[in-house]
Design a protein around this motif. Sequence first.
Motif, PDB file in Angstrom:
ATOM      1  N   UNK A   1       0.869  -1.372  -0.087  1.00 54.54           N
ATOM      2  CA  UNK A   1      -0.046  -0.023   0.211  1.00 54.54           C
ATOM      3  C   UNK A   1       0.707   1.212  -0.077  1.00 54.54           C
ATOM      4  N   UNK A   2       2.196   1.006  -0.088  1.00 53.18           N
ATOM      5  CA  UNK A   2       3.026   2.127  -0.067  1.00 53.18           C
ATOM      6  C   UNK A   2       3.922   2.307  -1.254  1.00 53.18           C
ATOM      7  N   UNK A   3       4.795   3.374  -1.125  1.00 48.90           N
ATOM      8  CA  UNK A   3       5.529   3.613  -2.235  1.00 48.90           C
ATOM      9  C   UNK A   3       6.901   4.293  -1.543  1.00 48.90           C
ATOM     10  N   UNK A   4       7.980   4.477  -2.204  1.00 45.60           N
ATOM     11  CA  UNK A   4       9.159   4.992  -1.815  1.00 45.60           C
ATOM     12  C   UNK A   4       9.676   6.110  -2.681  1.00 45.60           C
ATOM     13  N   UNK A   5       9.678   7.221  -1.877  1.00 42.00           N
ATOM     14  CA  UNK A   5       9.811   8.749  -2.505  1.00 42.00           C
ATOM     15  C   UNK A   5      11.166   8.652  -3.155  1.00 42.00           C
ATOM     16  N   UNK A   6      12.126   7.963  -3.087  1.00 39.04           N
ATOM     17  CA  UNK A   6      13.326   8.004  -3.830  1.00 39.04           C
ATOM     18  C   UNK A   6      13.141   7.543  -5.279  1.00 39.04           C
ATOM     19  N   UNK A   7      11.893   6.742  -5.304  1.00 38.07           N
ATOM     20  CA  UNK A   7      11.836   6.443  -6.845  1.00 38.07           C
ATOM     21  C   UNK A   7      10.569   6.904  -7.356  1.00 38.07           C
ATOM     22  N   UNK A   8       9.947   8.181  -6.612  1.00 33.50           N
ATOM     23  CA  UNK A   8       8.472   8.823  -6.928  1.00 33.50           C
ATOM     24  C   UNK A   8       8.765   9.599  -8.447  1.00 33.50           C
ATOM     25  N   UNK A   9       8.071   9.987  -9.090  1.00 34.69           N
ATOM     26  CA  UNK A   9       8.192  10.806  -9.992  1.00 34.69           C
ATOM     27  C   UNK A   9       7.093  12.169  -9.748  1.00 34.69           C
ATOM     28  N   UNK A  10       7.340  12.904 -11.105  1.00 38.71           N
ATOM     29  CA  UNK A  10       6.643  14.188 -10.932  1.00 38.71           C
ATOM     30  C   UNK A  10       4.995  14.070 -10.805  1.00 38.71           C
ATOM     31  N   UNK A  11       4.521  12.949 -11.110  1.00 36.48           N
ATOM     32  CA  UNK A  11       2.954  12.545 -11.123  1.00 36.48           C
ATOM     33  C   UNK A  11       2.634  12.322  -9.478  1.00 36.48           C
ATOM     34  N   UNK A  12       3.549  12.160  -8.535  1.00 36.88           N
ATOM     35  CA  UNK A  12       3.197  11.726  -7.303  1.00 36.88           C
ATOM     36  C   UNK A  12       3.465  12.801  -6.233  1.00 36.88           C
ATOM     37  N   UNK A  13       3.278  14.076  -6.657  1.00 29.13           N
ATOM     38  CA  UNK A  13       3.297  15.085  -5.517  1.00 29.13           C
ATOM     39  C   UNK A  13       1.948  15.284  -4.921  1.00 29.13           C
ATOM     40  N   UNK A  14       1.008  14.662  -4.957  1.00 30.69           N
ATOM     41  CA  UNK A  14      -0.268  14.853  -4.321  1.00 30.69           C
ATOM     42  C   UNK A  14       0.015  14.259  -2.905  1.00 30.69           C
ATOM     43  N   UNK A  15      -0.612  15.257  -1.935  1.00 33.48           N
ATOM     44  CA  UNK A  15      -0.131  14.795  -0.322  1.00 33.48           C
ATOM     45  C   UNK A  15      -0.451  13.389  -0.104  1.00 33.48           C
ATOM     46  N   UNK A  16      -1.746  13.126  -0.799  1.00 34.32           N
ATOM     47  CA  UNK A  16      -2.408  11.629  -0.360  1.00 34.32           C
ATOM     48  C   UNK A  16      -1.548  10.502  -0.824  1.00 34.32           C
ATOM     49  N   UNK A  17      -0.726  10.754  -1.837  1.00 34.85           N
ATOM     50  CA  UNK A  17       0.057   9.705  -2.240  1.00 34.85           C
ATOM     51  C   UNK A  17       1.433   9.866  -1.426  1.00 34.85           C
ATOM     52  N   UNK A  18       1.913  11.152  -1.105  1.00 37.83           N
ATOM     53  CA  UNK A  18       3.039  11.317  -0.348  1.00 37.83           C
ATOM     54  C   UNK A  18       3.006  10.480   1.011  1.00 37.83           C
ATOM     55  N   UNK A  19       1.706  10.679   1.595  1.00 39.34           N
ATOM     56  CA  UNK A  19       1.486   9.964   2.786  1.00 39.34           C
ATOM     57  C   UNK A  19       1.575   8.528   2.895  1.00 39.34           C
ATOM     58  N   UNK A  20       1.404   7.841   1.607  1.00 37.59           N
ATOM     59  CA  UNK A  20       1.606   6.258   1.724  1.00 37.59           C
ATOM     60  C   UNK A  20       3.183   6.013   1.922  1.00 37.59           C
ATOM     61  N   UNK A  21       4.091   6.961   1.653  1.00 38.21           N
ATOM     62  CA  UNK A  21       5.609   6.557   1.944  1.00 38.21           C
ATOM     63  C   UNK A  21       5.855   6.381   3.279  1.00 38.21           C
ATOM     64  N   UNK A  22       4.884   6.804   4.284  1.00 28.10           N
ATOM     65  CA  UNK A  22       5.235   6.837   5.630  1.00 28.10           C
ATOM     66  C   UNK A  22       4.324   5.984   6.528  1.00 28.10           C
ATOM     67  N   UNK A  23       5.001   5.325   7.563  1.00 26.76           N
ATOM     68  CA  UNK A  23       3.832   4.774   8.750  1.00 26.76           C
ATOM     69  C   UNK A  23       2.775   5.744   9.102  1.00 26.76           C
ATOM     70  N   UNK A  24       1.607   5.442   9.296  1.00 20.68           N
ATOM     71  CA  UNK A  24       0.614   6.440   9.688  1.00 20.68           C
ATOM     72  C   UNK A  24       1.143   7.355  10.581  1.00 20.68           C
TER      73      UNK A  24
END
Length: 300
Positions: A240-263
């Motif tokens: 359910x998560x992603x790694x910000x080191x491999x995120x792209x320009x389409x992943x800047x929505x805070x809702x997506x950024x949230x998934x890179x961290x533990x709640x």
Amino acid sequence: MVTADGRLREVSPGSDPDLFWAVRGGKDNFGIVVGMEIALFPVSRLYGGGLYFPADATADVLHAYAEWSRALPREMASSVLLARNPDLPMVPAPLRGRFVAHVRIAFSGAEGGAELVRPLREIGPAVMDTLRDMPYAEVGTIHHEPTDAPYQAYDRNVLLREIDKDAVDTLLTHAGPDAQPPFIAELRHFGGAYARPPEIPNCVGGRDADFSLFVGAPPALESRERRDRMPADLRPWGTGGMNLNFAGVEDIDPALVRTAYQPGDYLRLTELKAVHDPGNMFRINFNIPPEEDAGARVRP
């Protein structure tokens, strides 16, 4: 680092543990880092390079890699890149214009690297085999990627808990040679030291993942749509998560950024953001917005 109030601050576990925790994983949401003091690991040499397998071996490579990666020492880092190489002079002749499954290896243990990769060599004949003992200064040669020209791509990534036969088959459906994918895909093994809690806490997420899947597509809309179908179909194996080191320009929505961290970590980051950057000055990034009225709950 310089924070949003214009102060130059020295941030360390002793001087400001909360901000030190947030900066290591929170990226550029809390200020501009102008200097670092970093402790190095004493690794002078490693065993690394690549095994380049032909297109018709891709399924065997991925299934063998998924099994091989289940029991590895933490000193072994590896990934598999699926890509069609361009037919250009700077590409080594054996690889020009060919789809290859490129297994990438970096083993920083004292010895035994060749024996550890023996099961991979036994998959079958490789188009190229560049594995060797090397000085650590040559670690950049392992991925064997061009560095003299900009690379325009729209990146996405997904974190996976495991890779079983069905997951490999799903990956092949989208990124294997028969699919003629208009993108590159890299399956990267996680675990090892990354999976352990750090001695000095930080907010880096994704430690529960066994793999990451990175996909880089050209700007064309059709290419990006095909890129996105693969992570969607791999969702049953995802964290359910992603790694910000491999995120792209389409992943800047805070809702997506949230998934890179533990709640709980993400909530704490929003509270610290409210203390150190309440106006969200540092927002042209993978943004963590400040939580309203959080200042009273977090020590500045």
